[in-house]
Write an enzyme that holds these catalytic residues in place. Structure first.
Site, PDB file in Angstrom:
ATOM      1  N   HIS A  45       0.854  -1.394  -0.159  1.00 19.84           N
ATOM      2  CA  HIS A  45       0.049  -0.107   0.065  1.00 19.84           C
ATOM      3  C   HIS A  45       0.820   1.231   0.097  1.00 19.84           C
ATOM      4  O   HIS A  45       0.878   1.893   0.908  1.00 19.84           O
ATOM      5  CB  HIS A  45      -0.834  -0.095   1.265  1.00 19.84           C
ATOM      6  CG  HIS A  45      -2.105  -1.179   1.002  1.00 19.84           C
ATOM      7  ND1 HIS A  45      -1.927  -2.229   1.533  1.00 19.84           N
ATOM      8  CD2 HIS A  45      -3.303  -0.966   0.477  1.00 19.84           C
ATOM      9  CE1 HIS A  45      -3.241  -2.758   1.303  1.00 19.84           C
ATOM     10  NE2 HIS A  45      -4.115  -2.093   0.439  1.00 19.84           N
ATOM     11  N   ASP A  90      -5.709   5.386  -0.967  1.00 19.73           N
ATOM     12  CA  ASP A  90      -5.158   4.702   0.210  1.00 19.73           C
ATOM     13  C   ASP A  90      -4.092   5.567   0.637  1.00 19.73           C
ATOM     14  O   ASP A  90      -3.131   4.762   1.312  1.00 19.73           O
ATOM     15  CB  ASP A  90      -4.436   3.368  -0.361  1.00 19.73           C
ATOM     16  CG  ASP A  90      -5.315   2.103  -0.475  1.00 19.73           C
ATOM     17  OD1 ASP A  90      -6.206   2.053   0.507  1.00 19.73           O
ATOM     18  OD2 ASP A  90      -5.434   1.364  -1.221  1.00 19.73           O
TER      19      ASP A  90
END
Length: 711
Positions: A441, A482
């Site tokens: 991520h 994100d």
């Protein structure tokens, strides 16, 4: 009331296959019927008793193989044949012979005669006429028989009257309660009935008193389409003409508590509700259908109501963890918000704000991009674009460069009325708040999702369904979806009692944080505020669309989003596309509700598109997400937290098994639905190839990303 299987079942009885039997076979296929073929009388009878076909076609053209009339009589001798239509196929009469009478066929039990004609359309027309005529009439007859059988066995008193209050039916319970025999009541008006020993008071007063106490259910049959019960006027539109809809008045006052009294709540209370959500209306309809249904049907509907009253209507129920630990762990890690804190440990991550990644100079505009990066970006419209090469050449800052190129291609600056300098500053701020230390991520993942979103926006049907505001919102949502991700799941944060979990009440913790932080970072500095020049209404609409899309990436609502897309987009589109080659402009696609579903599905697919990338990219992403999950498991063990995904232990985990489970449970159905809308054959081929790769490794008991010989 559902009385037969759907579709209709047809039995063809032909001793030998010929053009006539083939004609009926293909006609059944065209009509969507289920078809069986029997070659002998014995197998025909056995098949019929097993399937209870609605239509039987018997070859009556020649008698040397079997006696068609004898076959018909043997079927008619069985109870299920009462509601079956039997068709005799007879030879064409020659010009010098008079046409034979149909009486022998009728006496044998046939309903219709069909002159030999092997044309599929002729057979199809015959079957369709039978369905819309005799078969549907039989359904109605069976419905009436079932209703009156149920009413006869009902413990509560029922009377049915015509629109001028003439009694048409009373059940035995009514006879017992009112002191009359059926013969004394039928065909008479209530006011004309004499008093009996049980009814020395006025009869109508007695009946109305019983109705109020719930002892009598009165069904008033209108001359039109409406039926109503008295004394409350629960009017509603009948689903079928000439049907009788029974709705019960509250039976709480009944002297003898019946099964119905125990099972059903007061319909009067339910219908008195003035504010109904769609699910409430569904439950009300089922409650109404339960009235006087057979016990087995009522119990089944009780189970349906139990399911409908749960909150997780779209989430499949898994078996035990022993059956599929990889799937169970993925579900536990991705689709729940974790358990309550089991220790005093807290997980608080530090924000990775404005890190200096490298010495690489930032471009002022897209035209200032270094040649090596510009050359890579020339291929950014291809699905096979290698994001990892861009990551390497930009020193882990692919989002700024890809963002400048993609946003320029879609005219984002023109739409937002902002300069390219402002856009560049915004992209820098957003990328700086991604954690480059995360294995998965990080800003490369954000750039990958942005690339996939832009690719999907270029597909004809997607482009035709959305306007420019939707496109801009989707690109921004993909970029920020994100931001500031800590490399840990929602379940971990909730279990650890993190500040974010407390702030967002353990609900969509990360997704709420991503959107909130993205807007905070954007508006706090005018130099990077890409929204500063648009009017308030446009900003609010754009902001709401971005928030909705980012929140859609939260996995607890995964199946809800997919099922809504299938039911609202795929199914109507499939129905409309029958007989049409057009791949765009489906009916209702531009409705705001449908546009929302399309945008949600698009970003969801972009977010987890790794299994649909070329194999080398898919393998790299699989390694990165596995490493991030391994690190989470390591930290859970160190802090004494619940391990939400035990299979992701770096010492024992089978990465191929985890990928297979992820594809089976989350990816396949979602991308099948998205492909049916957006038409993505290349992605589906990559998905099939990648799945085969993981299955091969798993079959060889290999737990790594590749076979040792390929490493």
């Amino acid at each position: 009331m559902r009385l037969t299987q759907d579709p209709i079942q047809v039995l063809l009885i032909f001793a030998k296959e010929d053009s006539q039997s083939d004609g009926f076979w293909w006609a059944c296929d065209r009509a969507g019927y289920r078809c069986n073929i029997a070659r002998t009388p014995e197998s025909a009878l056995e098949c019929f008793l097993d399937k209870h076909h609605e239509i039987i076609v018997i070859d009556h053209r020649q008698s040397r193989n079997f006696d068609a009339e004898a076959v018909c009589r043997s079927i008619r001798a069985t109870n299920p044949s009462e509601h079956t239509v039997i068709l005799a196929v007879v030879s064409q009469a020659s010009d010098d012979h008079e046409e034979a009478s149909v009486l022998p066929l009728l006496h044998a039990g046939f309903n219709r005669r069909f002159m030999e004609n092997s044309s599929i359309i002729a057979c199809y027309n015959e079957l369709i006429q039978i369905e819309h005529g005799e078969v549907r009439s039989q359904f109605k007859l069976r419905a009436c028989n079932s209703v009156f059988t149920a009413l006869d066995h009902c413990h509560e008193a029922i009377e049915i009257t015509s629109d001028d209050h003439v009694i048409q039916y009373v059940n035995p319970a009514f006879e017992r309660m009112m002191g009359y025999h059926k013969g004394e009541l039928l065909g008479k008006e209530l006011a004309d009935l004499p008093k009996s020993d049980k009814n020395r008071a006025d009869l109508l007063d007695t009946i109305n008193t019983c109705i109020k106490k719930g002892k009598i259910h009165r069904i008033h049959r209108d001359s039109g389409d409406n039926s109503q019960t008295e004394p409350h006027s629960f009017r509603h539109k009948s689903r079928r003409k000439e049907s009788i809809d029974v709705k019960s008045i509250s039976s709480r006052g009944s002297d003898a508590p019946s099964l119905q009294n125990r099972r059903y709540p007061s319909m009067a209370r339910i219908h008195s509700m003035t504010i109904e959500a769609p699910i409430t209306k569904v439950i009300n309809i089922i409650n109404a259908a339960q009235e006087n249904s057979p016990v087995t049907v009522a119990e089944a509907l009780d189970r349906v109501l139990e399911i409908l009253r749960t909150t997780e209507l779209y989430s499949p129920q898994l078996g035990t963890k022993d059956e599929d630990p990889h799937t169970s762990d993925l579900v536990g890690g991705l689709m729940t918000d974790g358990l309550r804190r089991l220790s005093g440990n807290e997980y608080v991550f530090t924000k990775n704000v404005h890190h200096s990644h490298s010495h690489l100079a930032m471009p002022i505009t897209i035209n200032d991009v270094p040649p090596s990066i510009a050359q890579l970006l020339d291929n950014e419209e291809s699905w096979d674009f290698n994001i990892f090469e861009l990551e390497a050449v930009t020193h882990k800052r692919p989002l700024v460069y890809l963002g400048l190129k993609v946003f320029s291609r879609f005219g984002v600056c023109e739409f937002l009325n902002c300069t390219e300098t402002t856009l560049r500053a915004w992209l820098q701020v957003i990328e700086a708040n991604y954690h480059s230390s995360n294995a998965y991520h990080n800003s490369t993942h954000a750039a990958d999702v942005l690339h996939a979103t832009a690719f999907f926006l270029g597909k004809e049907r997607v482009k035709g369904s959305l306007d420019q505001l939707d496109e801009v919102a989707a690109l921004i949502a993909a970029t920020v979806h994100d931001v500031d991700h800590p490399g840990r799941t929602n379940s971990f944060l909730c279990n650890a009692g993190s500040e974010l979990a407390v702030l967002y009440n353990d609900t969509a913790v990360l997704e709420s944080h991503h959107t909130a932080l993205a807007f905070q970072l954007t508006v706090k500095d005018t130099k990077c505020n890409i929204f500063k020049n648009i009017d308030r209404n446009h900003y609010r609409t754009l902001r709401q669309a971005i928030i909705d899309m980012v929140l859609a990436t939260e996995m607890t609502k995964h199946f809800e989003h997919v099922n809504k897309f299938v039911n609202s987009i795929n199914k109507p589109l499939a129905a409309e596309s029958e007989g049409s080659d057009c791949e765009c402009n489906p009916t209702g696609k531009n409705f705001p509700e449908n546009q929302i579903l399309i945008k949600r599905m698009m970003i969801k697919c972009a977010d987890v598109a790794n299994p649909c990338r070329p194999l080398d990219l898919c393998i790299e992403w699989a390694g990165r997400i596995s490493e991030e999950y391994f690190a989470q498991t390591d930290e859970e063990k160190r802090q004494g937290l619940p391990v939400v995904m035990p299979v992701f232990d770096r010492n024992t985990c089978s990465i191929p098994k985890s990928q297979i489970s992820f594809i089976d449970y989350f990816i396949t159905d979602m991308f099948d639905a998205w492909d049916a809308f957006a038409h993505l054959p290349a992605l589906m081929q990559h998905l099939a190839d990648n799945y085969k790769h993981w299955k091969t490794l798993d079959d060889l008991k290999c737990k790594s990303l590749r076979l040792p010989s390929d490493s």
